[in-house]
Design a protein around this motif. Structure first.
Motif, PDB file in Angstrom:
ATOM      1  N   PRO A  47       0.808  -1.226   0.000  1.00 48.64           N
ATOM      2  CA  PRO A  47       0.000   0.000   0.000  1.00 48.64           C
ATOM      3  C   PRO A  47       0.848   1.285   0.000  1.00 48.64           C
ATOM      4  CG  PRO A  47      -0.883  -1.578   1.560  1.00 48.64           C
ATOM      5  CD  PRO A  47       0.403  -2.168   1.060  1.00 48.64           C
ATOM      6  N   ALA A  49       2.292   2.657  -2.555  1.00 51.10           N
ATOM      7  CA  ALA A  49       3.395   2.703  -3.524  1.00 51.10           C
ATOM      8  C   ALA A  49       3.030   3.511  -4.762  1.00 51.10           C
ATOM      9  CB  ALA A  49       3.784   1.292  -3.931  1.00 51.10           C
ATOM     10  N   THR A  51      -0.288   2.847  -6.218  1.00 54.51           N
ATOM     11  CA  THR A  51      -1.182   1.877  -6.871  1.00 54.51           C
ATOM     12  C   THR A  51      -2.144   2.581  -7.822  1.00 54.51           C
ATOM     13  OG1 THR A  51      -1.249   1.013  -4.622  1.00 54.51           O
ATOM     14  CG2 THR A  51      -2.507  -0.202  -6.301  1.00 54.51           C
ATOM     15  N   SER A  52      -2.761   3.651  -7.310  1.00 53.19           N
ATOM     16  CA  SER A  52      -3.767   4.357  -8.105  1.00 53.19           C
ATOM     17  C   SER A  52      -3.137   4.908  -9.390  1.00 53.19           C
ATOM     18  CB  SER A  52      -4.370   5.490  -7.283  1.00 53.19           C
ATOM     19  OG  SER A  52      -3.359   6.100  -6.506  1.00 53.19           O
ATOM     20  N   TRP A  53      -1.893   5.298  -9.296  1.00 48.43           N
ATOM     21  CA  TRP A  53      -1.178   5.871 -10.452  1.00 48.43           C
ATOM     22  C   TRP A  53      -0.945   4.791 -11.508  1.00 48.43           C
ATOM     23  CZ3 TRP A  53       4.295   8.598  -9.844  1.00 48.43           C
ATOM     24  CH2 TRP A  53       4.509   9.415 -10.957  1.00 48.43           C
ATOM     25  N   ARG A 128       7.715   1.365  -3.990  1.00 45.33           N
ATOM     26  CA  ARG A 128       8.087   2.741  -3.620  1.00 45.33           C
ATOM     27  C   ARG A 128       9.100   2.659  -2.491  1.00 45.33           C
ATOM     28  NH1 ARG A 128       3.752   7.513  -1.838  1.00 45.33           N
ATOM     29  NH2 ARG A 128       5.128   9.263  -2.337  1.00 45.33           N
ATOM     30  N   TYR A 191       7.961   3.610  -8.197  1.00 41.96           N
ATOM     31  CA  TYR A 191       7.292   4.923  -8.125  1.00 41.96           C
ATOM     32  C   TYR A 191       8.267   6.022  -8.552  1.00 41.96           C
ATOM     33  CZ  TYR A 191       4.857   8.867  -5.843  1.00 41.96           C
ATOM     34  OH  TYR A 191       4.224  10.054  -5.569  1.00 41.96           O
ATOM     35  N   SER A 225      -2.347  11.215 -16.466  1.00 41.79           N
ATOM     36  CA  SER A 225      -1.945  10.596 -15.206  1.00 41.79           C
ATOM     37  C   SER A 225      -0.959  11.451 -14.408  1.00 41.79           C
ATOM     38  CB  SER A 225      -1.390   9.190 -15.448  1.00 41.79           C
ATOM     39  OG  SER A 225      -0.285   9.262 -16.305  1.00 41.79           O
ATOM     40  N   SER A 226      -0.856  12.731 -14.746  1.00 43.44           N
ATOM     41  CA  SER A 226      -0.039  13.613 -13.902  1.00 43.44           C
ATOM     42  C   SER A 226      -0.725  13.747 -12.540  1.00 43.44           C
ATOM     43  CB  SER A 226       0.090  15.001 -14.538  1.00 43.44           C
ATOM     44  OG  SER A 226      -1.144  15.685 -14.419  1.00 43.44           O
ATOM     45  N   PHE A 227       0.051  14.064 -11.527  1.00 43.10           N
ATOM     46  CA  PHE A 227      -0.514  14.211 -10.178  1.00 43.10           C
ATOM     47  C   PHE A 227      -1.645  15.242 -10.182  1.00 43.10           C
ATOM     48  CE2 PHE A 227      -0.679  16.183  -5.974  1.00 43.10           C
ATOM     49  CZ  PHE A 227      -0.907  15.065  -5.188  1.00 43.10           C
ATOM     50  N   MET A 230      -4.782  13.889 -11.950  1.00 42.80           N
ATOM     51  CA  MET A 230      -5.448  12.810 -11.202  1.00 42.80           C
ATOM     52  C   MET A 230      -6.061  13.346  -9.918  1.00 42.80           C
ATOM     53  SD  MET A 230      -3.297   9.284 -11.812  1.00 42.80           S
ATOM     54  CE  MET A 230      -4.186   8.442 -10.526  1.00 42.80           C
ATOM     55  N   MET A 251      -5.090  12.001  -2.544  1.00 40.36           N
ATOM     56  CA  MET A 251      -4.033  12.522  -3.424  1.00 40.36           C
ATOM     57  C   MET A 251      -3.352  13.624  -2.621  1.00 40.36           C
ATOM     58  SD  MET A 251      -4.154  10.840  -6.327  1.00 40.36           S
ATOM     59  CE  MET A 251      -3.306  11.847  -7.528  1.00 40.36           C
ATOM     60  N   ARG A 252      -2.322  13.296  -1.915  1.00 44.73           N
ATOM     61  CA  ARG A 252      -1.762  14.171  -0.890  1.00 44.73           C
ATOM     62  C   ARG A 252      -0.686  15.080  -1.478  1.00 44.73           C
ATOM     63  NH1 ARG A 252       2.224  13.923   3.028  1.00 44.73           N
ATOM     64  NH2 ARG A 252       3.154  12.272   1.776  1.00 44.73           N
ATOM     65  N   LYS A 253       0.524  14.532  -1.678  1.00 45.42           N
ATOM     66  CA  LYS A 253       1.606  15.371  -2.237  1.00 45.42           C
ATOM     67  C   LYS A 253       2.176  14.786  -3.522  1.00 45.42           C
ATOM     68  CE  LYS A 253       3.517  17.650   1.818  1.00 45.42           C
ATOM     69  NZ  LYS A 253       4.703  17.712   2.684  1.00 45.42           N
TER      70      LYS A 253
HETATM   71  P1  A3P Z   1       1.530  10.645  -1.032  1.00 45.72           P
HETATM   72  O1  A3P Z   1       0.732  10.290   0.167  1.00 45.72           O
HETATM   73  O2  A3P Z   1       3.005  10.643  -0.761  1.00 45.72           O
HETATM   74  O3  A3P Z   1       1.091  11.912  -1.679  1.00 45.72           O
HETATM   75  P2  A3P Z   1      -1.670   4.300  -3.422  1.00 45.72           P
HETATM   76  O4  A3P Z   1      -2.394   4.614  -4.686  1.00 45.72           O
HETATM   77  O5  A3P Z   1      -0.821   3.080  -3.492  1.00 45.72           O
HETATM   78  O6  A3P Z   1      -2.567   4.344  -2.243  1.00 45.72           O
HETATM   79  O7  A3P Z   1      -0.572   5.462  -3.246  1.00 45.72           O
HETATM   80  C1  A3P Z   1      -0.965   6.777  -2.982  1.00 45.72           C
HETATM   81  C2  A3P Z   1       0.269   7.633  -3.096  1.00 45.72           C
HETATM   82  O8  A3P Z   1       0.595   7.778  -4.482  1.00 45.72           O
HETATM   83  C3  A3P Z   1       0.030   9.036  -2.554  1.00 45.72           C
HETATM   84  O9  A3P Z   1       1.313   9.497  -2.124  1.00 45.72           O
HETATM   85  C4  A3P Z   1      -0.447   9.745  -3.801  1.00 45.72           C
HETATM   86  O10 A3P Z   1      -0.340  11.146  -3.752  1.00 45.72           O
HETATM   87  C5  A3P Z   1       0.537   9.154  -4.831  1.00 45.72           C
HETATM   88  N1  A3P Z   1       0.041   9.298  -6.200  1.00 45.72           N
HETATM   89  C6  A3P Z   1      -1.137   8.905  -6.714  1.00 45.72           C
HETATM   90  N2  A3P Z   1      -1.262   9.281  -7.986  1.00 45.72           N
HETATM   91  C7  A3P Z   1      -0.114   9.927  -8.297  1.00 45.72           C
HETATM   92  C8  A3P Z   1       0.359  10.587  -9.478  1.00 45.72           C
HETATM   93  N3  A3P Z   1      -0.381  10.664 -10.574  1.00 45.72           N
HETATM   94  N4  A3P Z   1       1.594  11.143  -9.440  1.00 45.72           N
HETATM   95  C9  A3P Z   1       2.357  11.088  -8.331  1.00 45.72           C
HETATM   96  N5  A3P Z   1       1.941  10.495  -7.182  1.00 45.72           N
HETATM   97  C10 A3P Z   1       0.727   9.931  -7.167  1.00 45.72           C
END
Ligand code: A3P
Length: 290
Positions: A47, A49, A51-53, A128, A191, A225-227, A230, A251-253
């Motif tokens: 978890p 790492a 995943t959603s990306w 990650r 990652y 798929s940029s942060f 997304m 979507m934190r940092k």
């Molecule tokens: P942070 O908490 O460091 O911001 P998961 O999807 O495995 O739960 O992981 C979530 C982490 O991946 C979060 O990290 C989230 O911000 C980051 N993340 C998700 N999508 C991203 C993207 N498009 N680019 C960069 N980081 C991303």
């Protein structure tokens, strides 16, 4: 399945009261009822790492960069989080009825998955670095009502080092997949590499899945798929997740190196030693800043 150690609750930490290795009944059902198909794509991570990306990237690669579909159906419906038990939802029956290619998400070590998945399905594993993982995991534990962790970062750091967190040991997970990374059906990504060269990594996913994409399709996937995109997109930002008021968003940092804002010098020394202890002679390239 019989070889799996008994499931238990984390009694060492009163603030963490969930099963470490998921729902045993659901895992048993997965082992007996899940029918793997050669076209299945399995997204596997420890978890947080990213995943959603990677799940968004892989889905788009495997669907001709179909942004229209990606913008109208939540990512969590396009990629099924098979091990998350949802009352009243029979994911296995849904997966049986699903059209190819099915995209399935897992957070478990290789040895917990059905053997055919590890042997034959197409597996994309994303790792990650553990320093950013523990920070991200801590925030997720606090913000998500499912966990509602109330401890401090320092407390969570100790639990992580002791493998007393949901999904258990980071190392058991990473090393189990590292061990099978050279199988032709496994693609091991990081990652940090996604950060450094998203175009290149999208290309790797396309090669692995046997899809040829035009440069324009690759650009569309990279942009989508940029942060920032997304985070703004309700199909990918998990904004429907039951969240604790005042805590960070899912979507934190999205950065490499955020751990520096959390670790004390002593914690850094301890985690470096912990990494060394678990890796031994195994050489996994790890990037802690970009
Ligand atoms: P942070 O908490 O460091 O911001 P998961 O999807 O495995 O739960 O992981 C979530 C982490 O991946 C979060 O990290 C989230 O911000 C980051 N993340 C998700 N999508 C991203 C993207 N498009 N680019 C960069 N980081 C991303």
């Amino acid at each position: 399945w019989a070889a799996i150690p008994s499931f238990f609750r984390c009694t060492t930490a009163p603030v963490l009261t969930f099963r470490r290795l998921g729902d045993p009944e659901l895992m048993q059902a997965i082992h007996t009822r899940f029918q793997p198909r050669p076209t299945d794509v399995h997204i596997v991570t420890y978890p947080k790492a990213g995943t959603s990306w990677i799940q968004e990237i892989a889905w788009l690669v495997n669907h001709d960069a179909d942004l229209e579909a990606a913008r109208s159906t939540p990512s969590s419906q396009r990629t099924v989080y098979i091990e998350l038990a949802v009352p009243g939802v029979d994911k296995l029956t849904q997966l049986d009825a699903a059209a190819d290619p099915r995209h399935v998400k897992w957070h478990h070590s290789a040895w917990l998955l059905p053997a055919e998945v590890v042997r034959e399905g197409k597996v994309i594993y994303l790792m990650r670095n553990p320093k950013d993982t523990v920070v991200s995991w801590y925030h997720f534990q606090r913000m998500n009502k499912l966990y509602a962790f109330q401890g401090t970062f320092d407390e969570f750091f100790e639990l992580f080092l002791a493998h007393q967190v949901p999904y258990g040991s980071y190392w058991e997970n990473v090393l189990s997949w590292w061990a099978v990374r050279q199988q032709p059906n496994v693609l091991f990504l990081t990652y940090e590499d996604l950060h450094q060269d998203l175009h290149g990594e999208v290309g790797k996913v396309a090669n692995f899945l046997g899809r040829s994409l035009t440069p324009e399709q690759v650009n569309r996937i990279v942009e989508h798929s940029s942060f920032e995109q997304m985070r703004a997109n309700p199909m990918t930002n998990a904004s429907q997740m039951p969240k604790i008021e005042g805590e960070s968003d899912f979507m934190r940092k999205g950065k490499v190196g955020d751990w520096k804002n959390y670790f004390s010098a002593e914690q850094d020394v301890r985690m470096n030693a912990w990494i060394k202890q678990h890796l031994g002679d195994i050489q996994i390239p790890m990037l802690f800043e970009t």
